[in-house]
Design a protein around this motif. Structure first.
Motif, PDB file in Angstrom:
ATOM      1  N   ARG A 135       7.327  -2.417  14.634  1.00 34.02           N
ATOM      2  CA  ARG A 135       7.276  -1.947  13.253  1.00 34.02           C
ATOM      3  C   ARG A 135       5.827  -1.983  12.754  1.00 34.02           C
ATOM      4  N   HIS A 136       5.090  -0.910  13.032  1.00 36.42           N
ATOM      5  CA  HIS A 136       3.712  -0.733  12.595  1.00 36.42           C
ATOM      6  C   HIS A 136       3.593   0.597  11.865  1.00 36.42           C
ATOM      7  N   THR A 137       2.661   0.672  10.937  1.00 39.13           N
ATOM      8  CA  THR A 137       2.428   1.910  10.196  1.00 39.13           C
ATOM      9  C   THR A 137       0.935   2.198  10.133  1.00 39.13           C
ATOM     10  N   PHE A 138       0.602   3.478  10.180  1.00 36.18           N
ATOM     11  CA  PHE A 138      -0.783   3.925  10.175  1.00 36.18           C
ATOM     12  C   PHE A 138      -0.947   5.025   9.133  1.00 36.18           C
ATOM     13  N   ILE A 139      -2.017   4.936   8.343  1.00 34.32           N
ATOM     14  CA  ILE A 139      -2.360   6.011   7.418  1.00 34.32           C
ATOM     15  C   ILE A 139      -3.527   6.771   8.034  1.00 34.32           C
ATOM     16  N   ILE A 140      -3.354   8.083   8.132  1.00 37.31           N
ATOM     17  CA  ILE A 140      -4.349   8.961   8.735  1.00 37.31           C
ATOM     18  C   ILE A 140      -4.773   9.973   7.682  1.00 37.31           C
ATOM     19  N   ASP A 141      -6.075  10.159   7.519  1.00 37.09           N
ATOM     20  CA  ASP A 141      -6.566  11.053   6.470  1.00 37.09           C
ATOM     21  C   ASP A 141      -6.499  12.526   6.900  1.00 37.09           C
ATOM     22  N   PRO A 142      -6.810  13.456   5.996  1.00 36.28           N
ATOM     23  CA  PRO A 142      -6.691  14.889   6.314  1.00 36.28           C
ATOM     24  C   PRO A 142      -7.605  15.370   7.449  1.00 36.28           C
ATOM     25  N   ASP A 143      -8.614  14.587   7.798  1.00 34.51           N
ATOM     26  CA  ASP A 143      -9.497  14.938   8.905  1.00 34.51           C
ATOM     27  C   ASP A 143      -9.065  14.289  10.221  1.00 34.51           C
ATOM     28  N   GLY A 144      -7.914  13.595  10.217  1.00 37.68           N
ATOM     29  CA  GLY A 144      -7.416  12.950  11.432  1.00 37.68           C
ATOM     30  C   GLY A 144      -8.030  11.595  11.700  1.00 37.68           C
ATOM     31  N   ILE A 145      -8.656  10.988  10.694  1.00 37.18           N
ATOM     32  CA  ILE A 145      -9.294   9.679  10.838  1.00 37.18           C
ATOM     33  C   ILE A 145      -8.312   8.585  10.413  1.00 37.18           C
ATOM     34  N   LEU A 146      -8.185   7.567  11.238  1.00 40.30           N
ATOM     35  CA  LEU A 146      -7.297   6.439  10.941  1.00 40.30           C
ATOM     36  C   LEU A 146      -7.924   5.587   9.841  1.00 40.30           C
ATOM     37  N   ARG A 147      -7.215   5.442   8.727  1.00 45.59           N
ATOM     38  CA  ARG A 147      -7.764   4.732   7.572  1.00 45.59           C
ATOM     39  C   ARG A 147      -7.105   3.395   7.274  1.00 45.59           C
ATOM     40  N   GLU A 148      -5.884   3.167   7.747  1.00 47.34           N
ATOM     41  CA  GLU A 148      -5.208   1.890   7.459  1.00 47.34           C
ATOM     42  C   GLU A 148      -4.180   1.595   8.531  1.00 47.34           C
ATOM     43  N   ILE A 149      -4.002   0.297   8.797  1.00 47.74           N
ATOM     44  CA  ILE A 149      -3.001  -0.181   9.749  1.00 47.74           C
ATOM     45  C   ILE A 149      -2.187  -1.275   9.069  1.00 47.74           C
ATOM     46  N   PHE A 150      -0.869  -1.157   9.155  1.00 45.16           N
ATOM     47  CA  PHE A 150       0.045  -2.192   8.677  1.00 45.16           C
ATOM     48  C   PHE A 150       0.810  -2.727   9.880  1.00 45.16           C
ATOM     49  N   LEU A 151       0.805  -4.045  10.048  1.00 46.11           N
ATOM     50  CA  LEU A 151       1.513  -4.683  11.159  1.00 46.11           C
ATOM     51  C   LEU A 151       2.629  -5.571  10.622  1.00 46.11           C
ATOM     52  N   GLY A 152       3.739  -5.639  11.337  1.00 44.11           N
ATOM     53  CA  GLY A 152       4.823  -6.549  10.972  1.00 44.11           C
ATOM     54  C   GLY A 152       5.278  -6.390   9.541  1.00 44.11           C
ATOM     55  N   VAL A 153       5.674  -5.203   9.156  1.00 46.01           N
ATOM     56  CA  VAL A 153       5.959  -4.904   7.759  1.00 46.01           C
ATOM     57  C   VAL A 153       7.350  -5.358   7.329  1.00 46.01           C
ATOM     58  N   ASN A 154       7.516  -5.509   6.020  1.00 48.27           N
ATOM     59  CA  ASN A 154       8.806  -5.814   5.420  1.00 48.27           C
ATOM     60  C   ASN A 154       9.451  -4.476   5.046  1.00 48.27           C
ATOM     61  N   PRO A 155      10.533  -4.084   5.700  1.00 51.71           N
ATOM     62  CA  PRO A 155      11.121  -2.761   5.463  1.00 51.71           C
ATOM     63  C   PRO A 155      11.495  -2.490   4.007  1.00 51.71           C
ATOM     64  N   ALA A 156      11.895  -3.506   3.276  1.00 56.93           N
ATOM     65  CA  ALA A 156      12.336  -3.311   1.897  1.00 56.93           C
ATOM     66  C   ALA A 156      11.181  -2.959   0.957  1.00 56.93           C
ATOM     67  N   LEU A 157       9.988  -3.454   1.255  1.00 59.50           N
ATOM     68  CA  LEU A 157       8.841  -3.279   0.358  1.00 59.50           C
ATOM     69  C   LEU A 157       7.784  -2.332   0.901  1.00 59.50           C
ATOM     70  N   HIS A 158       7.923  -1.952   2.140  1.00 64.29           N
ATOM     71  CA  HIS A 158       6.831  -1.290   2.831  1.00 64.29           C
ATOM     72  C   HIS A 158       6.408   0.046   2.216  1.00 64.29           C
ATOM     73  N   SER A 159       7.329   0.886   1.847  1.00 60.03           N
ATOM     74  CA  SER A 159       6.953   2.178   1.291  1.00 60.03           C
ATOM     75  C   SER A 159       6.090   2.009   0.048  1.00 60.03           C
TER      76      SER A 159
END
Length: 182
Positions: A144-168
């Motif tokens: 359960r990991h999440t990545f935010i990628i910007d419009p140029d395809g650059i990785l801007r954020e990483i979330f590890l071990g997220v809480n499904p209820a609060l993650h969004s």
């Protein structure tokens, strides 16, 4: 194998994995994470629609929330998907697309999307190749990991071990910050 022995085996396995996660950082279990502020690993995977494949490069010019999850129809994964679906209009208003990835096949993804009314793609990473590229693979499931990628395809954020209820909500808050600074 008797049912008691079978249950004992899986309980022991679960405890071993749980204790390993307590003694090791999450990224160490899934492999090497991609580097922040560098191009995100590109990929092409089949989607739940069964009508073709989706590549990260298809989303050039848009923000992407790429989230990895263990398995369709499990309680935590269902809750996480429901939260992303609930917030989907907020993501779209921010020029952001949601992509979910797990090792489940396209048939499972299609059934999961139909069951939960999901309107964003789920991608089938059955061999774990993409999950490995993102440091999100644990033997036979995506972590359960999440990545935010910007419009140029650059990785801007990483979330590890997220809480499904609060993650969004966490992702939306960080997306706001990133969109104001980048």
């Amino acid at each position: 194998m008797s049912r008691r022995l079978f249950l004992s085996f899986f309980l022991s396995l679960g405890l071993a994995v749980f204790s390993l996660t307590l003694t090791s950082p999450a990224w160490a279990l899934g492999g090497k994470l991609p580097t922040l502020n560098q191009p995100a690993p590109n990929f092409t995977l089949p989607t739940n629609s069964g009508e073709g494949k989706i590549s990260l490069s298809d989303y050039q010019g848009q923000w992407v929330v790429l989230y990895f999850y263990p398995q369709d129809f499990t309680s935590g994964c269902t809750l996480e998907a429901r939260r992303f679906q609930q917030d989907l209009p907020k993501y779209r208003a921010k020029n952001t697309r949601i992509l979910g990835v797990s090792a489940d096949n396209i048939q499972s993804h299609a059934e999961f999307c139909d069951s939960e009314g999901l309107k964003f793609p789920l991608l089938a990473d059955v061999d774990g190749k993409v999950s490995k590229a993102y440091g999100s693979w644990l033997n036979f499931i995506s972590m359960r990991h999440t990545f935010i990628i910007d419009p140029d395809g650059i990785l801007r954020e990483i979330f590890l071990g997220v809480n499904p209820a609060l993650h969004s909500q966490e992702v939306l808050a960080r997306l706001d910050e990133l969109q104001q600074t980048i």
